[in-house]
Write a protein that holds these residues in place. Structure first.
Motif, mmCIF file in Angstrom:
data_model
loop_
_atom_site.group_PDB
_atom_site.id
_atom_site.type_symbol
_atom_site.label_atom_id
_atom_site.label_comp_id
_atom_site.label_asym_id
_atom_site.label_seq_id
_atom_site.Cartn_x
_atom_site.Cartn_y
_atom_site.Cartn_z
ATOM 1 N N GLY A 1 0.815 -1.206 0.000
ATOM 2 C CA GLY A 1 0.000 0.000 0.000
ATOM 3 C C GLY A 1 0.848 1.255 0.000
ATOM 4 N N PRO A 2 0.179 2.416 -0.095
ATOM 5 C CA PRO A 2 0.903 3.683 -0.215
ATOM 6 C C PRO A 2 1.437 4.199 1.115
ATOM 7 C CG PRO A 2 -1.456 4.083 -0.248
ATOM 8 C CD PRO A 2 -1.284 2.593 -0.227
ATOM 9 N N ALA A 3 2.396 5.098 1.023
ATOM 10 C CA ALA A 3 2.958 5.739 2.209
ATOM 11 C C ALA A 3 1.895 6.549 2.936
ATOM 12 C CB ALA A 3 4.116 6.647 1.801
ATOM 13 N N GLY A 4 2.012 6.590 4.240
ATOM 14 C CA GLY A 4 1.127 7.395 5.064
ATOM 15 C C GLY A 4 1.917 8.397 5.884
ATOM 16 N N PRO A 5 1.276 9.084 6.828
ATOM 17 C CA PRO A 5 1.931 10.125 7.621
ATOM 18 C C PRO A 5 2.688 9.603 8.839
ATOM 19 C CG PRO A 5 -0.385 10.064 8.149
ATOM 20 C CD PRO A 5 -0.188 9.042 7.067
ATOM 21 N N THR A 6 2.862 8.269 8.952
ATOM 22 C CA THR A 6 3.479 7.673 10.128
ATOM 23 C C THR A 6 4.841 7.087 9.777
ATOM 24 O OG1 THR A 6 1.284 7.101 10.993
ATOM 25 C CG2 THR A 6 3.177 5.961 11.962
ATOM 26 N N ASP B 1 2.004 2.388 -7.057
ATOM 27 C CA ASP B 1 1.015 2.375 -5.978
ATOM 28 C C ASP B 1 1.596 2.630 -4.600
ATOM 29 O OD1 ASP B 1 2.407 0.029 -5.481
ATOM 30 O OD2 ASP B 1 0.661 -1.299 -5.663
ATOM 31 N N TYR B 2 2.911 2.926 -4.488
ATOM 32 C CA TYR B 2 3.484 3.042 -3.155
ATOM 33 C C TYR B 2 3.459 4.462 -2.597
ATOM 34 C CZ TYR B 2 7.830 4.230 -5.713
ATOM 35 O OH TYR B 2 8.773 4.786 -6.539
ATOM 36 N N VAL B 3 2.991 5.419 -3.386
ATOM 37 C CA VAL B 3 2.798 6.773 -2.879
ATOM 38 C C VAL B 3 1.702 7.422 -3.699
ATOM 39 C CG1 VAL B 3 4.601 7.740 -4.367
ATOM 40 C CG2 VAL B 3 3.948 8.957 -2.285
#
Length: 271
Positions: free
Chosen positions: A178-183, A248-250
């Motif tokens: 999945g894509p990068a998140g804010p963590t 799809d990773y960002v």
């Protein structure tokens, strides 16, 4: 330029063998179609396809310069350099990627040497090139403590090293799927070798058994200096408005807030 000799698979380091197996298996009709699209396009960079005029990666004047692309894949960057007047040589770990590169050479009428080999140890003479470049090639898939000193060996004094990679922040924030998140998901201290066991796209989101490498800014600057380089620029890349990507990773929202890629430019010192 002499024909290089290729080591046997057994002679290759473990991570090089794994990455060769990964990219030979990963290469597909999708990559062939992407290769044709890239070869036919004007120079552009990264997953957001930012034009060279907006993100200057290639040096301004390549006419007559010897250039080596380390981890060339299907060699579209080398083709862009050739059309700008350079004399490129492409090196890649995957024979299947190079087979597509050769097909593109025939289709587009642009011939230059392609070497099946490990960018950490290239069988070419010292001081053979004016420019060394890697766009998500050696920079993501080779041990930096091996390939950056090797790039220094291959470059003439005053030669330029340019590489485009995923940003350190993206590397810290992207999950296995999945894509990068804010963590923040992994520590920055000690960051170097990343084991990829998932089937994600490109280097950051998983390599399906491959091995990625990423040094944070401090260790990378020190490595460049110790290898004989002076850092001239570091561009943190923001996704342009309304840009799209096939990866799809960002996602675009994340990449508007934080850098998803970095462009590093260094110059080989010495006489």
């Amino acid at each position: 330029m002499k024909e290089p000799s290729e080591p046997t698979v057994e002679d290759l380091p473990e991570h090089v063998r794994r990455n060769r197996q990964l990219w030979d298996a990963r290469h597909s009709e999708w990559y062939g179609a992407k290769a044709r699209e890239q070869w036919a396009a004007e120079p552009h960079w990264g997953l957001w396809r930012i034009p060279q005029r907006d993100l200057p990666v290639l040096p301004d004047d390549l006419a007559g310069k010897d250039l080596i692309e380390l981890g060339c894949g299907t060699a579209y960057v080398s083709a862009w350099a050739a059309w700008a007047g350079a004399r490129p040589v492409g090196v890649d770990n995957s024979e299947r990627q190079l087979a597509t590169a050769r097909a593109m050479q025939r289709e587009f009428g642009c011939e230059f040497p392609l070497i099946h080999g490990n960018a950490e140890k290239v069988d070419l003479p010292d001081a053979s090139f004016d420019v060394a470049i890697s766009e998500h090639g050696a920079i993501g898939w080779c041990d930096p403590y091996l390939w950056i000193p090797e790039a220094a060996r291959l470059l003439r004094p005053g030669g330029e090293l340019v590489f485009v990679r995923n940003s350190t922040l993206l590397t810290l924030c992207v999950p296995d799927e999945g894509p990068a998140g804010p963590t923040l998901l992994r520590p920055q201290f000690g960051l170097c070798r990343l084991e990829d066991e998932s089937e994600g796209a490109d280097g950051a989101s998983g390599g399906g058994g491959g091995v990625n490498f990423h040094l944070a800014h401090g260790p990378m600057v020190r490595l460049l200096r110790e290898s004989g380089f002076v850092l001239e620029d570091l561009i943190e890349v923001q996704a342009p408005e309304n840009a799209t990507t096939d990866y799809d990773y960002v996602d675009h929202e994340w990449a508007r807030k934080w850098p998803s890629a970095e462009v590093w430019k260094a110059r080989r010192v010495g006489t």
